[in-house]
Design a protein around this motif. Sequence first.
Motif: not given
Length: 851
Positions: A571-572, A575-576
Amino acid sequence: MKKLIFFVLCFFSISTWAQVIIENPKCGMSKESFLIIEKIELNKTQTILHFNLKYRPNWKIIIPKSTYIQPEGGEKLMIIDSEGIPLGENFKMPKSGEVSYSLVFPPIDPDTRKIDYRESNNNRSWFFYDICLKEESVDRRVDNEVYGEWYDTKSGVLELCFFDTVVVYKNAIWRYNNVDLKNGSGTISLSAGKDNIIINLKRKKNELLAGEQGGNMTLLGKSRNMKASISEPLQSPVLSEDSAVFSGYLYKYNPESGLKEFTLLVNNIFKGKQEKFNVEIENSGYFSTKIPLNYPHQVYLKTDVYNMETIYLEPGKELFYLISFASGRKKTLQFMGELAGINNELKYLERINSLNYSELQEKILDMDSHEFVTYNKNLWFQEKSELESIFNDKKVSEKAYQIKKIDIDYKYARHILSYSSDYEDAYRKKHKIDRRKQRNLDIEIDSLKIEDLTFITNSFVNNDLALVSNNYKYFINNLRYSDNLRSESGVISISEAVELFLINNQQPTKIERQIVNGIYKQDSIRNLPEYVAYASKYNNRERVFYQKYSNVFKHLFDSLKISLNMEMIKHYEESKGRMMNDEENELIAANKMIRLLYDDELKNAFLNIPRDSILAFNKKMNAYYATANIVAGSEKRIELFQKHFDVEPGLITDLMLSEDLLRTICDEKKTLNPNELSFITKQITSSFIIEYINRCNEQTIADIAYRKANPLCHVNEVSNVEDENVFETIIKKYEGKVVYVDFWATWCGPCRTGIERIAPLKEEMVNDDVVFVYITGDSSPQGTWANMIPNIRGEHYRLTKSQWKFLGDKYKISGIPRCMMIDKQGKMVNDNLGHLQNDVIKQMLLEQIVK
């Protein structure tokens, strides 16, 4: 009248400088026997030395422009010209391996009696000392009938040497007291320190009866003919806690040669490494040392001046080595004492060698593993047949035959097991592939088949007489890393490591008991079929994933202070704007499924246990886990030996386990308590090896304590320095001095070897403007690092993970050790010194110091 005076002066000048030719001049100490001075020409304008060189075909040599001659008591005269070999250029030896050449120097005074010849100030270069230009009247204490070397006519071993001022006898150097001889018969009284003896001599044509007064007389001759000794063959067991004495004498030794010491390189099969023992040479030319030796075998004698020699030593015995330059044309190497006969025989048997490695390298790429084995077995049989023939002709003793036969057996066993590495070396050479630039090859190399390794039997690998051969050590190494045993590295479960912890920690705390129970519960869950299937398929991919996203894990953990999983990383990253690939998505989905099944149970295993307590326990467990892995590796080896070769636990498994354990104890300075030693050595069958390991452990404990009280190191702290500034911060501290930087790690064998090799140089340069800086990272365990560095003279730094990574990226450090040199102004001179000898490093440092 003036014309007459001029004519007389011209005549006098011509007669004084008439050309002089000296054939085969006598010399004192010289460099090598393959280089001789055939002739010297002296005239008014120049001095010419004519050489004959027999050397390796196609080998490159160079005559340095710094070559010179030096008349006795005079100044150096530098070389002017050369003929036959170009001056200052690489010269390739012809295929014949022989070349004659001449070197031209300025003229010398016609009254000069001796000159020295040196190629440079580097001890590795060739030299001749005390080259005689005029016949000298020597004050010999004995006449020509007695002078020189005398050999026992029964054994062919050197017994007595009568030189100008000394006598070599019974492993000692004696001075003449009184000589009472007539036609070679009579008495000679000698002294060595407080000892005095009288030798009776009786001349018999070309032979000599000699013996100490009141003792038996031995018949001696001038012939060096080797005869088979009556040495009894070695008997098992050969292991003993003892030492050997190595002594000798360099006749006509010159201290100015730069030869100050010998180095004995002794293979220690228990540690799986070579140990160095320095032997200092006295100004008289005498040397002697005692070295620990636990079994009979050949060791290597090395100097910066002469080629390496192989000599045979035995525990509890002495070998005397005479190096004489008395012949004037080359040095002679001879043995004396109780081990002289067997050493002479083993030297004689060195001629047996059917294996041509260069030829094999050319053929191996056309061989599969079976053809390679057959090729080596044919050479194996050929060498043993040649040895058998020599023994049947009674040219060597049964003991020499036994030792050489063992050496041949393990030589070829070792070479057969090196098929993969030899094939790879030949492939790289043919296709010019540098190992440093491409570690792995895109080819499939045939594996050795079990049916081709029938020589690996219980009696072959567990034969303690094999210790006499250095090839046995290399055979063990090749076998342990062979395809059939490569999976030996046993990885144990955490619960197995916990069992070891409980064995060695009889009174764990209450909270430690809770953690142990939690580990058992987790381990039982991980043994369930679904979890085993997941681990089998995804464990390796998990490691790759966590390594790839290690910085993300660290960033999120530092920010959120919560436990993380793969899905959160995904998810991280998304998000980038960074998307996972298909293989990573498959892994994350499988990981999520296994967590849904078992995550709650795994977490409940440590419910209500403080995190700090778990971290403290894990730290305490690290040492036990490492020790237990050594045991697991040994158990796995034993299993594979039995499975593939029907070999039972014995000497070979003992030595493999001993090597693993002593690397930890002696090199990494991780000592063990009595309970741990008892646990880990219960697999070892040899009581001698168990006792040896115990002694090494006790010695390391004592060394650590001593060095912590008397450290050679200075520890520096830079953990708070920004990554991009850390190297400049380190170097700035030593401005005004030359800095030698070594990037290393405690677990890196080549790093430790390099540090050990350079230690004598640091002692030599302790008062010079040079600093030795050692930099390691967090992969070196804190405790191991703290135990090791007190023995390493220098300035020490342990960097954080990010600091180490930054410097690795900046200087493209793909492997360690990596050494650099910084000048006195803090500027980089060389960021990759490579593997250099101490004398080369010293010269480079001195050049920077004087700038």
